[in-house]
Design a protein around this motif. Structure first.
Motif, PDB file in Angstrom:
ATOM      1  N   ASN A 372      -3.629 -20.670  13.707  1.00 12.17           N
ATOM      2  CA  ASN A 372      -5.061 -21.080  13.880  1.00 12.17           C
ATOM      3  C   ASN A 372      -5.786 -20.751  15.273  1.00 12.17           C
ATOM      4  N   ALA A 373      -4.943 -20.844  16.520  1.00 13.29           N
ATOM      5  CA  ALA A 373      -5.649 -20.598  17.690  1.00 13.29           C
ATOM      6  C   ALA A 373      -6.028 -19.001  17.811  1.00 13.29           C
ATOM      7  N   LEU A 374      -4.970 -18.208  17.271  1.00 12.00           N
ATOM      8  CA  LEU A 374      -5.620 -16.776  17.293  1.00 12.00           C
ATOM      9  C   LEU A 374      -6.667 -16.318  16.478  1.00 12.00           C
ATOM     10  N   ARG A 375      -6.720 -17.123  15.302  1.00 12.41           N
ATOM     11  CA  ARG A 375      -7.713 -16.820  14.416  1.00 12.41           C
ATOM     12  C   ARG A 375      -8.841 -16.951  15.052  1.00 12.41           C
ATOM     13  N   HIS A 376      -9.180 -18.282  15.740  1.00 12.25           N
ATOM     14  CA  HIS A 376     -10.369 -18.609  16.294  1.00 12.25           C
ATOM     15  C   HIS A 376     -10.680 -18.357  17.665  1.00 12.25           C
ATOM     16  N   ALA A 377      -9.812 -17.551  18.439  1.00 17.88           N
ATOM     17  CA  ALA A 377      -9.897 -17.451  19.852  1.00 17.88           C
ATOM     18  C   ALA A 377     -10.975 -16.085  20.086  1.00 17.88           C
ATOM     19  N   ASP A 378     -11.643 -16.329  21.069  1.00 15.97           N
ATOM     20  CA  ASP A 378     -12.468 -15.415  21.619  1.00 15.97           C
ATOM     21  C   ASP A 378     -11.766 -14.086  21.878  1.00 15.97           C
ATOM     22  N   PRO A 379     -12.235 -12.740  21.603  1.00 14.32           N
ATOM     23  CA  PRO A 379     -11.618 -11.512  22.204  1.00 14.32           C
ATOM     24  C   PRO A 379     -11.297 -11.760  23.640  1.00 14.32           C
ATOM     25  N   ALA A 380     -10.183 -10.995  24.266  1.00 16.09           N
ATOM     26  CA  ALA A 380      -9.847 -11.085  25.670  1.00 16.09           C
ATOM     27  C   ALA A 380      -9.825 -12.282  26.305  1.00 16.09           C
ATOM     28  N   SER A 381      -9.500 -13.284  25.314  1.00 14.07           N
ATOM     29  CA  SER A 381      -9.293 -14.693  25.819  1.00 14.07           C
ATOM     30  C   SER A 381      -7.788 -14.925  26.068  1.00 14.07           C
ATOM     31  N   THR A 382      -7.248 -16.219  26.388  1.00 14.72           N
ATOM     32  CA  THR A 382      -5.945 -16.702  26.444  1.00 14.72           C
ATOM     33  C   THR A 382      -5.537 -17.735  25.506  1.00 14.72           C
ATOM     34  N   VAL A 383      -4.435 -17.842  24.706  1.00 16.25           N
ATOM     35  CA  VAL A 383      -3.950 -18.840  24.013  1.00 16.25           C
ATOM     36  C   VAL A 383      -2.611 -19.407  24.883  1.00 16.25           C
ATOM     37  N   THR A 384      -2.952 -20.742  25.244  1.00 11.91           N
ATOM     38  CA  THR A 384      -2.018 -21.324  26.037  1.00 11.91           C
ATOM     39  C   THR A 384      -1.104 -22.172  25.573  1.00 11.91           C
ATOM     40  N   VAL A 385       0.140 -22.236  25.386  1.00 10.44           N
ATOM     41  CA  VAL A 385       1.294 -23.088  24.898  1.00 10.44           C
ATOM     42  C   VAL A 385       1.554 -23.899  26.094  1.00 10.44           C
ATOM     43  N   ARG A 386       1.450 -25.385  26.390  1.00 15.09           N
ATOM     44  CA  ARG A 386       2.069 -25.900  27.341  1.00 15.09           C
ATOM     45  C   ARG A 386       3.058 -26.986  26.751  1.00 15.09           C
ATOM     46  N   ARG A 416      -6.578 -31.679   3.783  1.00 19.22           N
ATOM     47  CA  ARG A 416      -6.201 -30.783   3.024  1.00 19.22           C
ATOM     48  C   ARG A 416      -7.383 -29.865   2.556  1.00 19.22           C
ATOM     49  N   PHE A 417      -7.183 -28.587   2.682  1.00 20.22           N
ATOM     50  CA  PHE A 417      -8.302 -27.616   2.197  1.00 20.22           C
ATOM     51  C   PHE A 417      -9.687 -27.596   2.959  1.00 20.22           C
ATOM     52  N   GLY A 432      -6.098 -22.925   3.812  1.00 23.51           N
ATOM     53  CA  GLY A 432      -6.686 -24.144   4.112  1.00 23.51           C
ATOM     54  C   GLY A 432      -5.499 -25.545   3.953  1.00 23.51           C
ATOM     55  N   LEU A 433      -4.325 -25.287   4.104  1.00 21.37           N
ATOM     56  CA  LEU A 433      -3.288 -26.359   4.014  1.00 21.37           C
ATOM     57  C   LEU A 433      -2.644 -26.395   5.460  1.00 21.37           C
ATOM     58  N   GLY A 434      -2.611 -25.238   6.442  1.00 20.68           N
ATOM     59  CA  GLY A 434      -1.944 -25.283   7.459  1.00 20.68           C
ATOM     60  C   GLY A 434      -1.925 -26.381   8.398  1.00 20.68           C
ATOM     61  N   ALA A 436      -2.719 -29.394   7.574  1.00 17.98           N
ATOM     62  CA  ALA A 436      -2.378 -30.469   6.943  1.00 17.98           C
ATOM     63  C   ALA A 436      -0.740 -30.497   6.958  1.00 17.98           C
ATOM     64  N   ILE A 437      -0.147 -29.567   6.807  1.00 18.38           N
ATOM     65  CA  ILE A 437       1.309 -29.430   6.748  1.00 18.38           C
ATOM     66  C   ILE A 437       1.695 -29.594   8.051  1.00 18.38           C
ATOM     67  N   THR A 438       1.115 -29.237   9.223  1.00 11.31           N
ATOM     68  CA  THR A 438       1.722 -29.383  10.469  1.00 11.31           C
ATOM     69  C   THR A 438       1.562 -30.730  10.873  1.00 11.31           C
ATOM     70  N   GLN A 439       0.492 -31.561  10.371  1.00  7.37           N
ATOM     71  CA  GLN A 439       0.632 -32.978  10.521  1.00  7.37           C
ATOM     72  C   GLN A 439       1.537 -33.788   9.838  1.00  7.37           C
ATOM     73  N   SER A 440       1.996 -33.221   8.622  1.00  9.37           N
ATOM     74  CA  SER A 440       2.996 -33.867   7.834  1.00  9.37           C
ATOM     75  C   SER A 440       4.214 -33.599   8.600  1.00  9.37           C
ATOM     76  N   ILE A 441       4.574 -32.430   9.198  1.00  7.77           N
ATOM     77  CA  ILE A 441       5.774 -32.277   9.847  1.00  7.77           C
ATOM     78  C   ILE A 441       5.887 -33.103  11.063  1.00  7.77           C
ATOM     79  N   VAL A 442       4.772 -33.075  11.944  1.00  6.65           N
ATOM     80  CA  VAL A 442       5.159 -34.047  13.083  1.00  6.65           C
ATOM     81  C   VAL A 442       5.261 -35.426  12.483  1.00  6.65           C
ATOM     82  N   GLN A 443       4.344 -35.905  11.627  1.00  5.83           N
ATOM     83  CA  GLN A 443       4.825 -37.295  11.252  1.00  5.83           C
ATOM     84  C   GLN A 443       6.054 -37.434  10.635  1.00  5.83           C
ATOM     85  N   ALA A 444       6.603 -36.429   9.838  1.00  6.23           N
ATOM     86  CA  ALA A 444       8.253 -36.754   9.380  1.00  6.23           C
ATOM     87  C   ALA A 444       9.106 -36.696  10.722  1.00  6.23           C
ATOM     88  N   HIS A 445       8.784 -36.086  11.858  1.00  4.82           N
ATOM     89  CA  HIS A 445       9.601 -36.072  12.862  1.00  4.82           C
ATOM     90  C   HIS A 445       9.424 -37.535  13.729  1.00  4.82           C
TER      91      HIS A 445
END
Length: 478
Positions: A372-386, A416-417, A432-434, A436-445
């Motif tokens: 999702n971050a790469l899809r919406h990132a500006d060109p020549a920018s940085t995606v940071t995972v902290r 969802r969607f 359009g479910l990415g 929603a799936i991420t939230q479900s996985i986090v809540q399962a943990h």
């Protein structure tokens, strides 16, 4: 017990009201009856004790047998006008030396009463009459052969028939009054309970008006008694949850139909066009490859929906293990490296930490955020995972520079969607479910996820607890 459960609440309260009121009236009536009976006994004892003391004083002045005879005459004279008063005098040989007209008591009974319970009241039955009497042994001034005072037995009794008749009439009146009061109490209680439960019936009528098409209706809280206000509030909260769930279900069903309608329509149209005339093998191969892409997309969507359904019902099984978050993020960087290079986006990792989690599910959640971050990132920018270790868990954030998300959309990005840009719904970038799936996985943990977007930077933050902090969540999931 089953029959009691079928009685209406109005009938139960009315019955309890009648039983309580009748019990109080009966208790009060018995207390009054006991008090009246005790009062009659006290009056009788006052008269009997006076006659007994008068007799004792007169016997102390008897010095001879002639004096004893005179005593009996005096005693008979003193009883003139005392209707219902009976006296009996018995000498030491158990011979009756004086008795009033109706004093036909058994001498042995009188002697036993005087010996065992002197001056204690007793009830004596004579024919159809009941007497309350006293018996005692008194000395005289006459000396017997041994030089001891001659003693006689004296019994004094009063007819209590009129007392008994009064008490019988009183108890009959009491029973009639209690029966009438119970009937009147029942009628008044039914009216009071019926009026008191009117708000409950109003709530029932309003609840009957709640349907799948009218879930927005709420029960009034300020116009009902305080005892029912909490119930109404709880029902309103339940209706709000149902309305929200029903709205989500409606939107989800609509989204599913919308998402599946286009690929199915494409497949059908493409197939019909293909069958309209004969084509070469290369054309058929090209069409089948196109259809295969649509089928793969539909298969991913169905798989994602199945995962969400399992998570919603607590059926997602977690295979927990200790994971190095830096290693997992680097592996994902390798996977997305080609896409990042194509968009001229730099991937950066800051920090490290460990977490007890399911490797595949955690990678899927992080992969969705990175995609999702790469899809919406500006060109020549940085995606940071902290990655940052906390006192009782770990926090992972994925940030990208790009067009910010409007505040009204931040609350729905995990739906969802849902897509921020509706015009991109049919792009091949996802189902359009990415998120929603991420939230479900986090809540399962046992964790939580949030989104923030300001000053051109959008950040998704996952907070995962340590293993001990998530034991109760793991139990629920399994």
């Amino acid at each position: 017990m089953r029959a009691l459960n079928r009685i209406s609440l109005t009938q139960r309260l009315t019955l309890m009201f009648v039983l309580a009121a009748s019990s109080v009236l009966l208790g009060l009536g018995f207390v009054v009856a006991a008090s009246v009976e005790q009062h009659f006994e006290d009056l009788d004892m006052e008269v009997l004790s006076g006659k007994m003391e008068l007799t004792r004083q007169a016997l102390l002045r008897v010095h001879s047998q002639q004096g004893l005879t005179e005593f009996t005459h005096q005693l008979a004279y003193s009883l003139v006008g005392h209707h219902g008063m009976e006296v009996m005098v018995i000498d030491a040989d158990e011979a009756v030396i004086f008795a009033t007209g109706h004093a036909g008591f058994d001498p042995a009974l009188v002697i036993r009463q005087a010996t065992q319970a002197s001056n204690q009241p007793a009830l004596w039955q004579l024919d159809a009459q009941t007497y309350r009497g006293l018996a005692a042994r008194f000395p005289t001034a006459i000396a017997d052969a041994a030089g001891q005072p001659l003693r006689v037995y004296v019994a004094v009794a009063a007819d209590i028939g009129h007392h008994q008749a009064y008490m019988q009439s009183f108890l009959q009146t009491l029973w009639l009054f209690v029966a009438g009061a119970a009937l009147l109490t029942g009628m008044l209680g039914w009216v009071a309970v019926h009026r008191g439960l009117a708000p409950l019936r109003a709530m029932r009528r309003q609840a009957q008006g709640v349907t799948a098409q009218q879930l927005s209706q709420r029960l009034p809280v300020n116009t009902i008694p305080r005892e029912l206000a909490e119930l109404a509030q709880s029902l309103n909260e339940m209706l709000a949850r149902l309305e929200e769930a029903f709205q989500r279900l409606t939107e989800f069903s609509s989204d599913i139909a919308h998402e599946l309608r286009t690929p199915v329509s494409n497949l059908l149209t493409q197939t019909q066009v293909t069958l309209s005339r004969a084509r070469g093998a290369d054309d058929y191969r090209q069409i089948l490859e196109s259809n295969a892409e649509e089928f793969e997309r539909m298969a991913r969507m169905i798989s994602d929906m199945l995962l969400l359904a399992k998570s919603d019902h607590g059926l997602a099984l977690l295979q927990r293990q200790e994971l190095s978050l830096a290693d997992e993020v680097r592996a994902l960087f390798d996977y997305f490296d080609a896409l990042a290079e194509e968009k001229n986006v730099t991937l950066r990792l800051l920090g490290d930490g460990t977490v007890s989690a399911d490797r595949l599910m955690l990678r899927r959640a992080l992969g969705n955020l990175l995609s999702n971050a790469l899809r919406h990132a500006d060109p020549a920018s940085t995606v940071t995972v902290r990655v940052q270790m906390l006192e009782r868990g770990v926090e992972i954030s994925v940030a990208n520079q790009g067009e910010p998300i409007a505040p009204e959309h931040l609350l729905r990005v995990f739906d969802r969607f849902f897509r921020v840009d509706p015009a991109r719904q049919r792009s091949s970038e996802g189902t359009g479910l990415g998120l929603a799936i991420t939230q479900s996985i986090v809540q399962a943990h046992g964790g939580r996820i949030s989104a923030a977007s300001n000053e051109g930077v959008t950040t998704f933050t996952m907070s995962l607890p340590d293993q001990l902090g998530s034991e109760h969540v793991a139990a629920r999931v399994v």
